[in-house]
Design a protein around this motif. Sequence first.
Motif, PDB file in Angstrom:
ATOM      1  N   SER A 236       0.825  -1.319  -0.168  1.00 23.91           N
ATOM      2  CA  SER A 236      -0.034   0.095  -0.042  1.00 23.91           C
ATOM      3  C   SER A 236       0.928   1.183   0.038  1.00 23.91           C
ATOM      4  CB  SER A 236      -0.899   0.001   1.283  1.00 23.91           C
ATOM      5  OG  SER A 236      -0.180  -0.039   2.366  1.00 23.91           O
TER       6      SER A 236
ATOM      7  N   TRP B 199      -3.542   3.798  -2.514  1.00 23.22           N
ATOM      8  CA  TRP B 199      -3.586   2.666  -3.217  1.00 23.22           C
ATOM      9  C   TRP B 199      -3.121   1.427  -2.290  1.00 23.22           C
ATOM     10  CZ3 TRP B 199       0.539  -0.803  -3.795  1.00 23.22           C
ATOM     11  CH2 TRP B 199       1.892  -0.195  -3.675  1.00 23.22           C
ATOM     12  N   ASN B 200      -3.572   0.316  -2.676  1.00 23.15           N
ATOM     13  CA  ASN B 200      -3.395  -1.040  -2.002  1.00 23.15           C
ATOM     14  C   ASN B 200      -3.498  -2.157  -2.915  1.00 23.15           C
ATOM     15  OD1 ASN B 200      -5.741  -2.675  -1.072  1.00 23.15           O
ATOM     16  ND2 ASN B 200      -6.355  -0.675  -0.532  1.00 23.15           N
TER      17      ASN B 200
ATOM     18  N   LEU C 290      -5.535  -8.227  -6.376  1.00 25.59           N
ATOM     19  CA  LEU C 290      -6.583  -7.110  -6.476  1.00 25.59           C
ATOM     20  C   LEU C 290      -5.973  -5.965  -6.070  1.00 25.59           C
ATOM     21  CD1 LEU C 290      -9.622  -6.660  -6.092  1.00 25.59           C
ATOM     22  CD2 LEU C 290      -9.437  -6.833  -3.765  1.00 25.59           C
TER      23      LEU C 290
ATOM     24  N   ASN D 152      -6.561  -1.782  -5.543  1.00 27.13           N
ATOM     25  CA  ASN D 152      -7.557  -0.740  -5.194  1.00 27.13           C
ATOM     26  C   ASN D 152      -6.867   0.682  -5.119  1.00 27.13           C
ATOM     27  OD1 ASN D 152     -10.075  -2.196  -4.005  1.00 27.13           O
ATOM     28  ND2 ASN D 152      -8.319  -3.107  -3.121  1.00 27.13           N
ATOM     29  N   ARG D 153      -7.495   1.398  -5.893  1.00 31.85           N
ATOM     30  CA  ARG D 153      -6.843   2.935  -5.987  1.00 31.85           C
ATOM     31  C   ARG D 153      -8.324   3.897  -5.543  1.00 31.85           C
ATOM     32  NH1 ARG D 153      -4.464   4.148 -11.531  1.00 31.85           N
ATOM     33  NH2 ARG D 153      -6.175   2.894 -12.151  1.00 31.85           N
TER      34      ARG D 153
ATOM     35  N   ASP E 270     -11.189   4.777  -7.987  1.00 28.55           N
ATOM     36  CA  ASP E 270     -11.520   3.792  -8.977  1.00 28.55           C
ATOM     37  C   ASP E 270     -12.089   2.490  -8.438  1.00 28.55           C
ATOM     38  OD1 ASP E 270     -10.260   5.480 -10.749  1.00 28.55           O
ATOM     39  OD2 ASP E 270      -8.221   4.525 -10.719  1.00 28.55           O
TER      40      ASP E 270
ATOM     41  N   PRO F 211     -12.566  -1.350  -7.694  1.00 28.11           N
ATOM     42  CA  PRO F 211     -11.487  -2.646  -7.540  1.00 28.11           C
ATOM     43  C   PRO F 211     -10.972  -3.198  -8.846  1.00 28.11           C
ATOM     44  CG  PRO F 211     -12.890  -2.521  -5.747  1.00 28.11           C
ATOM     45  CD  PRO F 211     -13.560  -1.358  -6.702  1.00 28.11           C
TER      46      PRO F 211
END
Length: 213
Positions: free
Chosen positions: A120, A126-127, A136, A138-139, A142, A144
Amino acid sequence: MTPSCRVLLLALLPVFAGCQSLSGGKPTAPTERLQGTVERVDGQLMLTTCRPQRQLELIDTGDTGLPDDVLALSAGQPLYADVRGHLSQGRLELTRVYRLQAEGPGCDDPDLPLTLLRASGHEPGWNVVVTKAGMLLNRLGDAPMAVPYLEEQLPDGQTSFSSEANTQRIDLWVAPQRCVDSASGAVTHLTAELRLDDQTLRGCAYYGGARSD
């Protein structure tokens, strides 16, 4: 024993000694990975493990820097720690600190056993969570994105997780180096670099419970 036999036996002694040394010396003791809360008690670092609960004295034989990190992050409160070391008679001699943090689910994290890697970063947030099923992303702002990935180990200790899906190239690189989260102060054992097409984002990472190293 005749003189000739005695000479032959003495000549073979160095050969036997060489074979014994090649067979290996004392085997390396196995290490154990444990999670729990860390606090300083009477000048000693004590780990109370998650389940089952037990108290262990933490000994920083691996020069992990944990005592200094606890002092900087704790503010007098127990911290969550994910560590590995040699377990013996109520002591854990540390060889690696995967994670030390003051925030988060701690012992109640249901995803740790299924996670291979978590990375992250911030600005923008993010992460990435890597499992055996996929990666996966994630931002902030956005939806996922779940994608398949290819893992590659590099000679310098770096690991790459890459994917080309949904018309986008994703490369996550992690390296074995102490990393401090810029927002929470959490300490992990890996630095991370996420490359999305022509954009590069940096952060921290740690190996989850589904990974043995």
